[in-house]
Scaffold this active site. Structure first.
Site, PDB file in Angstrom:
ATOM      1  N   TYR A 169     -25.861  -9.706 -39.833  1.00 62.66           N
ATOM      2  CA  TYR A 169     -25.143  -8.460 -39.504  1.00 62.66           C
ATOM      3  C   TYR A 169     -24.920  -8.265 -38.000  1.00 62.66           C
ATOM      4  O   TYR A 169     -25.413  -9.024 -37.206  1.00 62.66           O
ATOM      5  CB  TYR A 169     -25.754  -7.238 -40.185  1.00 62.66           C
ATOM      6  CG  TYR A 169     -27.172  -6.794 -39.916  1.00 62.66           C
ATOM      7  CD1 TYR A 169     -27.896  -7.154 -38.797  1.00 62.66           C
ATOM      8  CD2 TYR A 169     -27.776  -5.933 -40.835  1.00 62.66           C
ATOM      9  CE1 TYR A 169     -29.175  -6.682 -38.592  1.00 62.66           C
ATOM     10  CE2 TYR A 169     -29.065  -5.447 -40.637  1.00 62.66           C
ATOM     11  CZ  TYR A 169     -29.758  -5.828 -39.509  1.00 62.66           C
ATOM     12  OH  TYR A 169     -31.017  -5.353 -39.313  1.00 62.66           O
ATOM     13  N   GLU A 170     -24.106  -7.301 -37.690  1.00 59.25           N
ATOM     14  CA  GLU A 170     -23.710  -7.019 -36.297  1.00 59.25           C
ATOM     15  C   GLU A 170     -23.012  -8.230 -35.666  1.00 59.25           C
ATOM     16  O   GLU A 170     -23.165  -8.512 -34.484  1.00 59.25           O
ATOM     17  CB  GLU A 170     -24.946  -6.593 -35.493  1.00 59.25           C
ATOM     18  CG  GLU A 170     -24.657  -5.695 -34.313  1.00 59.25           C
ATOM     19  CD  GLU A 170     -23.863  -4.452 -34.670  1.00 59.25           C
ATOM     20  OE1 GLU A 170     -24.213  -3.768 -35.648  1.00 59.25           O
ATOM     21  OE2 GLU A 170     -22.856  -4.172 -33.990  1.00 59.25           O
TER      22      GLU A 170
END
Lengths: 592, 592
Positions: free
Chosen positions: B436-437
């Site tokens: 994620y990110e």
């Protein structure tokens, strides 16, 4: 997303492992290699149709213990009946007891297939196979008559019970005790943990193989005896009698392989479990060594199988999923396989899987020849080779099984973290393979202290000569598609040789230095061997272009492995040699 | 096994990251660095006392969705109240809105602590922090007045809603639509997935930050706008009004971070969610970039935190668990920490964790200086440095978070695979951080195509000069305890420089070659930078022997890193340069 056995890749790997050459040289006795393709295709079909569809249910539902009985996930008992009915349990069993007596090489390929389709299911026959080996090699005729045929067919399953809370890697610390009974049998008392398929509902009976210690036994591994303990006693006519005093008293809540019940087994709550000695008293560890090579190889093949499954799933997703526009393309989103960073991950998955497969199959061929060749010199050399390769097959293949399963998650992006996608299950299932059947650290120590050191490094030297020959042929091919494969593999062989020599010296003068380098040395060995084996396969594919599909596939794969994985060899050599001081000076860091 | 914040290690890492030097040079404005130790000690206490004990419950119980409402695990809502009451949510928030305005460097250390204690809990304030940043930088005064103070204190939490099923890494593909309403607000329709803390029961209100597209917006990322959408509308007097048309319609069943609800959010079932524009129409991506560096750094710190937690747990186990007798010892079983192979694993865990921490803290100091320094030249250079380091901090730290958590399982042997042990949770929780990110592949591409290429490589050159200076000082120290650290790091710097030059050339002539090498280049960068930073810390520890404990600890760690991890740099250089052909010729393998 189901699983399809990669038949061409497997056949090429068997070829590269030397199966064809060994058969042609007569080292496989009367084995008819023609049947290989048919067996693998049938195995692939059974795996895709019966085992793979139950993999998720096994994970979600898991095995459960209630009222002292373990039940497997829905559908598993039925699948197991189909498994035995189709004869898959008997592939490599002894022919005198109903087995098909096929070589280990064939069973290795099958084991990869079962593990890919459903690792947790495939574990059950693997454990039974160890029991078959122990019983066939060391059991009395009476015990064999009663138990061996049913274990070969799979009508009953086996367990191997070594571990206790205080005795894991250190088997010699086990405390389960055995008392001699007046009728020649024994009464066993104690608790075992981490027992795979210690109880289940797929067969009428279970045959436990249990290590225990007699009251007058010496300490350590020289005082351990092996006992056969049936779940239900067997009457003289072969019918099932009384329930024996061995019970599943707990079941573990694990990271993965939820479908496989991992039991705590308690013996002796009711007077002692009735057991029968296998082999001689206090010689139980010898019986264990009989099956150790094959069992460790099979765990390596679990690594290969999970890696193959994860690769197939990631590849299918990468061809479907569209995100972003790849450089040099126009119009809309590209399938993510078009992005170089995703290609790199998929190639890494493919290359690591193929290399581990090559190593495992080569190990199987060596173990086959050690058992089957007529010429005793061939047998001796093959046994040394098989012993050398076994820890590498186990540890390298399971390490890469984890790496490949992790890449499989990564290729899926956020979807990889969602359990329904299935990529996470492979990642969880793979994690145990680096631990059980001897942790990978134990494998590395075995490689350095026993296998490398045996006969002053003769087995390693012989192998290095063969691998060097492969490299020469890569270079002689003058095929630019190999890129710098020859150079990288030559460097790797040099590193492997120097690191081995250094370790041999240190084993004498400073054993902790050698032990500190064991794991990087095993990785160096696996990377070099895997790289050479893939190059060997590429050469074979080039020479018989039609048989295994487009040979460029294999050349590119060998090149990728050499240039991005085997290229790490010089660094691993340095890690072995330079790293020992920092490891052995670690107390300033770790005990601060 | 609880968690204890490693205060000395963190203080040394902040020092090595340049915090003290920057404060002394006046680049931190009026920040009083004296409070650092106290803040970290208090944070460590809160983490050990309140957050760490809830980590297992969060994993086992998880967050649940029922009747459209998400409930968190038992104890979580109460812990969150204690969290805001103690002021921890406000550490780095703007002082005008109730924040303490502490530098990012301090918050980075705190973020590591929260993540180590309870990653799934710590995620909630991290998401709120991104919301605070976006609102503070781009929100209207009216919106700030209503929402900012409550987000800073944590009375309300925030969410960041970018992802849709067809728009993951490719944010520009999102389809959620926004319609202009007559009162200047907007009505939002659409479905978002993977929304962290999209709903929960810990606060009265949730402030959603949602990307959507206006009817007349251009395609791609240039047509995206950012909207603030409260769960409950807020009346003029600040009291909560009607429920807004945004609901959690699903919750994911994930591999890890079970305590953190990952929601599917549906907007527009009842006329459209009422939203307020943040910044300008179609400039939503610009708002996102504002918070991207800090958010990515924070995910890197999750990697550091999990790695630290896993290391502490493995170390404690290795000191307790006895198996086998270590070479050179007598009498009975040794604690497994005495075995060199186990020492090696523990050192690897410690060294990777310390290197990732050093990189993350250095990133934080750069981002601080870019925001706080008085001298615009200092700000510009620091901004370039921070931008360069951010993808490395994110990807390297999360990659090693996974590696360290895996080693943590391995040190535990069979117990590591049992969920109750806790090592497996770290392994599962860590896996999302690489995804994620911005996946780690996206980070690597960002590093190569934007950060390396910026200003023709000026930021990289400046950094290389600094690192080279560190290596010179290692060599000048003439301390034999450094072993071959200087040599290895010098080689690594050479590889990093050459690989970077090659990539810059290829970016122009053959971008797919550069993209194929992005991930190994990032690893090469992280290993080299991490190695130099640990050497820097070791030098600092030697110079101020009392402050951080025995300096030999840090010298040995730096040496281990250089000799067994940074040593891979030349192979990674070759992988970048030689590997591109095989990656870009992968279709013969992958599409066969």
């Amino acid at each position: 997303m189901t699983y399809r056995a990669p038949i061409s890749d497997m056949l090429l790997a068997l070829d590269g492992a030397g199966l064809r050459a060994a058969v042609e040289a007569g080292h496989y006795g009367d084995f008819d290699a023609e049947i290989t393709t048919v067996v693998l295709e049938e195995a692939g079909r059974f795996a895709s149709d019966v085992l793979a569809p139950l993999n998720r249910a096994g994970d979600r539902h898991g095995a459960r213990l209630q009222d002292g009985r373990v039940t497997t996930a829905p559908g598993w008992a039925d699948a197991y009946r189909r498994w035995t009915a189709a004869g898959w349990n008997a592939v490599s069993g002894p022919e005198d007891f109903g087995g098909q007596g096929l070589p280990l090489a064939i069973n290795a390929a099958c084991t990869e297939i079962w593990s890919a389709a459903n690792t947790a299911f495939g574990l059950c026959p693997l454990v039974t196979l160890s029991a078959v080996e122990a019983l066939a090699a060391h059991g009395s005729d009476t015990l064999k008559t009663i138990y061996l045929g049913k274990l070969v067919s799979g009508e009953w399953t086996g367990t191997m019970q070594l571990t206790e809370p205080q005795a894991g890697s250190d088997v010699g610390a086990l405390r389960s005790r055995a008392e001699r009974a007046s009728d020649g049998s024994y009464r066993i008392f104690g608790t075992k943990i981490f027992i795979t398929y210690g109880d289940h509902d797929m067969t009428d009976n279970i045959v436990h193989f249990v290590l225990a210690r007699l009251p007058d036994a010496p300490d350590g591994t020289r005082g351990i005896s092996l006992f056969l303990i049936p779940k239900f006693l067997v009457d003289a006519d072969g019918s099932l009698g009384a329930r024996n005093d061995i019970h599943a008293s707990g079941i573990e809540h694990k990271l993965g392989i939820h479908g496989s019940p991992t039991c705590t087994m308690t013996m002796g709550d009711d007077g002692g479990a009735i057991g029968y000695l296998i082999g001689e008293e206090n010689r139980g560890m010898r019986c264990m060594f009989t099956m150790m090579n094959q069992a460790r190889l099979c765990v390596g093949l679990e690594g290969v199988g999970i890696a193959e499954r994860a690769s197939q799933q990631a590849l299918a997703y990468a061809r479907e999923r569209r995100q972003g526009r790849a450089a040099g393309t126009s119009d809309g989103m590209s399938p993510i396989i078009a992005h170089p960073d995703v290609k790199r991950m998929l190639m890494q998955m493919r290359a690591l899987t193929a290399a581990a497969r090559a190593i495992c199959y080569a190990t199987a061929v060596s173990l086959d020849m050690a058992a089957r060749a007529a010429d005793p010199d061939v047998r001796t050399a093959a046994a040394a080779r098989g012993a050398l390769l076994t820890p590498i097959a186990k540890a390298f293949s399971t390490d890469i099984g984890n790496e490949v399963a992790s890449l499989g998650i990564q290729v899926h992006g956020g979807m990889g973290f969602i359990e329904e996608t299935g990529a996470a299950q492979h990642y969880r299932d793979a994690r145990i393979t680096s631990i059980y059947e001897g942790t990978n650290g134990i494998q590395a120590i075995d490689l350095v202290t026993r296998k490398l050191a045996a006969d002053d490094g003769a087995a390693v030297s012989a192998l290095l000569d063969e691998l060097s020959d492969t490299v020469k042929r890569v270079e002689a091919s003058n095929d630019p598609a190999f890129g710098t494969t020859g150079e990288r593999l030559r460097d790797a062989l040099g590193s492997l040789e120097r690191a081995g020599k250094w370790l041999l010296e240190r084993l004498e003068s400073s054993p902790n230095d050698a032990l500190a380098g064991a794991t990087p040395y095993l990785r160096l060995f696996g990377s070099t061997l895997g790289g050479c084996k893939l190059a060997e396969e590429a050469l074979a594919a080039r020479e018989s272009s039609a048989e295994f599909g487009d040979p460029r596939r294999y050349v590119t794969l060998a090149r990728f492995f050499a240039e991005t994985i085997a290229v790490q060899a010089p660094a691993l050599e340095r890690t072995v040699i330079d790293g020992a001081d920092a490891v052995n000076g670690a107390d300033t860091v770790l005990l601060a």
